[in-house]
Design a protein around this motif. Structure first.
Motif, PDB file in Angstrom:
ATOM      1  N   PRO A   7       2.157  13.539   4.842  1.00  0.00           N
ATOM      2  CA  PRO A   7       1.801  13.360   3.430  1.00  0.00           C
ATOM      3  C   PRO A   7       0.460  13.972   3.054  1.00  0.00           C
ATOM      4  O   PRO A   7       0.322  14.547   1.971  1.00  0.00           O
ATOM      5  CB  PRO A   7       1.803  11.836   3.246  1.00  0.00           C
ATOM      6  CG  PRO A   7       1.710  11.269   4.614  1.00  0.00           C
ATOM      7  CD  PRO A   7       2.367  12.248   5.519  1.00  0.00           C
ATOM      8  N   ALA A   8      -0.545  13.882   3.931  1.00  0.00           N
ATOM      9  CA  ALA A   8      -1.862  14.434   3.607  1.00  0.00           C
ATOM     10  C   ALA A   8      -1.808  15.949   3.489  1.00  0.00           C
ATOM     11  O   ALA A   8      -2.360  16.546   2.557  1.00  0.00           O
ATOM     12  CB  ALA A   8      -2.878  14.010   4.668  1.00  0.00           C
ATOM     13  N   ALA A  11       0.258  16.840   0.418  1.00  0.00           N
ATOM     14  CA  ALA A  11      -0.470  16.527  -0.814  1.00  0.00           C
ATOM     15  C   ALA A  11      -1.405  17.674  -1.174  1.00  0.00           C
ATOM     16  O   ALA A  11      -1.567  18.024  -2.355  1.00  0.00           O
ATOM     17  CB  ALA A  11      -1.252  15.229  -0.649  1.00  0.00           C
ATOM     18  N   PRO A 151      -3.308  11.173  -5.664  1.00  0.00           N
ATOM     19  CA  PRO A 151      -2.736  12.422  -5.155  1.00  0.00           C
ATOM     20  C   PRO A 151      -1.264  12.541  -5.560  1.00  0.00           C
ATOM     21  O   PRO A 151      -0.639  11.553  -5.937  1.00  0.00           O
ATOM     22  CB  PRO A 151      -2.871  12.259  -3.643  1.00  0.00           C
ATOM     23  CG  PRO A 151      -2.744  10.781  -3.432  1.00  0.00           C
ATOM     24  CD  PRO A 151      -3.365  10.123  -4.636  1.00  0.00           C
ATOM     25  N   GLU A 154       1.330  10.653  -1.136  1.00  0.00           N
ATOM     26  CA  GLU A 154       0.435   9.846  -0.313  1.00  0.00           C
ATOM     27  C   GLU A 154       1.203   8.904   0.599  1.00  0.00           C
ATOM     28  O   GLU A 154       2.361   8.571   0.354  1.00  0.00           O
ATOM     29  CB  GLU A 154      -0.518   9.038  -1.195  1.00  0.00           C
ATOM     30  CG  GLU A 154       0.174   8.067  -2.135  1.00  0.00           C
ATOM     31  CD  GLU A 154      -0.801   7.373  -3.074  1.00  0.00           C
ATOM     32  OE1 GLU A 154      -1.856   6.884  -2.600  1.00  0.00           O
ATOM     33  OE2 GLU A 154      -0.510   7.304  -4.286  1.00  0.00           O
ATOM     34  N   GLN A 155       0.529   8.507   1.655  1.00  0.00           N
ATOM     35  CA  GLN A 155       1.029   7.430   2.501  1.00  0.00           C
ATOM     36  C   GLN A 155       0.677   6.131   1.790  1.00  0.00           C
ATOM     37  O   GLN A 155      -0.492   5.890   1.483  1.00  0.00           O
ATOM     38  CB  GLN A 155       0.344   7.469   3.865  1.00  0.00           C
ATOM     39  CG  GLN A 155       0.880   6.467   4.859  1.00  0.00           C
ATOM     40  CD  GLN A 155       2.001   7.040   5.697  1.00  0.00           C
ATOM     41  OE1 GLN A 155       2.048   8.235   5.964  1.00  0.00           O
ATOM     42  NE2 GLN A 155       2.916   6.191   6.123  1.00  0.00           N
ATOM     43  N   ASP A 156       1.653   5.306   1.485  1.00  0.00           N
ATOM     44  CA  ASP A 156       1.404   4.066   0.755  1.00  0.00           C
ATOM     45  C   ASP A 156       0.906   3.002   1.731  1.00  0.00           C
ATOM     46  O   ASP A 156       1.679   2.394   2.463  1.00  0.00           O
ATOM     47  CB  ASP A 156       2.687   3.603   0.057  1.00  0.00           C
ATOM     48  CG  ASP A 156       2.428   2.492  -0.940  1.00  0.00           C
ATOM     49  OD1 ASP A 156       1.487   1.704  -0.725  1.00  0.00           O
ATOM     50  OD2 ASP A 156       3.164   2.400  -1.946  1.00  0.00           O
ATOM     51  N   ASN A 238      -4.898   2.585  -5.542  1.00  0.00           N
ATOM     52  CA  ASN A 238      -5.799   3.297  -6.452  1.00  0.00           C
ATOM     53  C   ASN A 238      -7.214   2.761  -6.360  1.00  0.00           C
ATOM     54  O   ASN A 238      -8.172   3.452  -6.688  1.00  0.00           O
ATOM     55  CB  ASN A 238      -5.342   3.129  -7.910  1.00  0.00           C
ATOM     56  CG  ASN A 238      -3.995   3.745  -8.159  1.00  0.00           C
ATOM     57  OD1 ASN A 238      -3.548   4.572  -7.395  1.00  0.00           O
ATOM     58  ND2 ASN A 238      -3.336   3.354  -9.226  1.00  0.00           N
ATOM     59  N   LYS A 242     -12.344   6.533  -2.629  1.00  0.00           N
ATOM     60  CA  LYS A 242     -12.031   7.842  -2.066  1.00  0.00           C
ATOM     61  C   LYS A 242     -13.340   8.565  -1.774  1.00  0.00           C
ATOM     62  O   LYS A 242     -14.259   8.548  -2.569  1.00  0.00           O
ATOM     63  CB  LYS A 242     -11.203   8.676  -3.059  1.00  0.00           C
ATOM     64  CG  LYS A 242      -9.982   7.946  -3.601  1.00  0.00           C
ATOM     65  CD  LYS A 242      -8.898   7.774  -2.588  1.00  0.00           C
ATOM     66  CE  LYS A 242      -7.663   7.136  -3.221  1.00  0.00           C
ATOM     67  NZ  LYS A 242      -6.635   6.779  -2.320  1.00  0.00           N
TER      68      LYS A 242
END
Length: 243
Positions: A7-8, A11, A151, A154-156, A238, A242
């Motif tokens: 995912p990273a 993204a 993003p 993403e990895q949740d 959220n 970050k």
């Protein structure tokens, strides 16, 4: 999940791609993929996803406190797209106990966290425990205080775990409110009639109000609380700082 999925890395490589490209990626990699639809302006991501895959699986949260117009809109969407909209409800024993102890409007005094936890978060957690990936209509411009770093993929970490990894797609992350409404008008897709009465961000009836010109859309949600608290927990990630 059918293929290796980072995912990273994805993204970053998909950060500037179109919502449709992000949705195609989601469908390519995941069979057990669901779209979360709230009955607000995320109709755009539903329309995009349905046009790519008419068999898209869609769920919505019925908190029991939605506007009548939202319930009517959900039914209109079901009929318009011919989808089997899965409606998730709160666990009745937990809800009854909460209302018995705190009443129907405790959130005005104590904050919306506990009410949202029972009416939204618990049903969502129950659903996401059964899926591999989900799609949301989140946009960065919806809330500069809590969504500015969303993003596209993403990895949740909020609803997933090491034992059950969960991927979250936010295809509209780069869209503005203007982009959303240009899409709705251009393609003449259905929308919640509350938008015509000044409601921009639509949630539960007691916690949502119309906004005035030049007010940000999230000012119509939980207006009695601080701006940094204007999340119900559906997108708890959220709020993670970050770097």
């Amino acid at each position: 999940m059918t293929k290796t999925f980072d995912p990273a890395e994805l993204a970053e490589s998909y950060a500037g791609k179109s919502p449709q490209d992000i949705l195609k990626l989601a469908f390519e990699h995941f069979d057990n993929l669901w779209l979360s639809f709230s009955g607000a302006d995320d109709i755009v991501v539903l329309d995009m996803a349905w046009k790519i895959n008419p068999a898209i699986k869609v769920f919505t949260l019925d908190t029991g406190r939605l506007h009548p117009e939202t319930y009517q809109f959900l039914e209109k969407v079901r009929e318009h797209y011919g989808i089997a909209l899965e409606v998730l409800s709160p666990e009745h024993q937990a809800l009854e106990a909460y209302v018995k102890e705190k009443g129907l409007f405790d959130f005005y005094k104590s904050g919306h966290g506990e009410c949202c936890g029972i009416r939204k978060i618990a049903p969502l957690r129950r659903k996401l425990a059964t899926v591999d990936a989900w799609i949301t209509g989140q946009r960065r411009d919806q809330s500069p205080g809590t969504r500015s770093h969303v993003p596209v993929i993403e990895q949740d970490e909020a609803f997933g775990s090491e034992a059950h990894p969960l991927i979250k797609f936010n295809p509209l992350a780069n869209y503005s409110s203007e982009d959303v409404w240009n899409y709705i008008r251009m393609l003449e897709i259905p929308y919640n009639p509350l938008h015509e009465r000044g409601f921009v961000s639509i949630g539960c009836e007691p916690c949502t109000r119309a906004v005035l010109p030049n007010q940000h859309e999230r000012e119509g949600r939980w207006w009695w609380e601080e701006a940094t608290q204007k999340e119900c927990g559906l997108h708890a990630g959220n709020l993670i700082a970050k770097s």
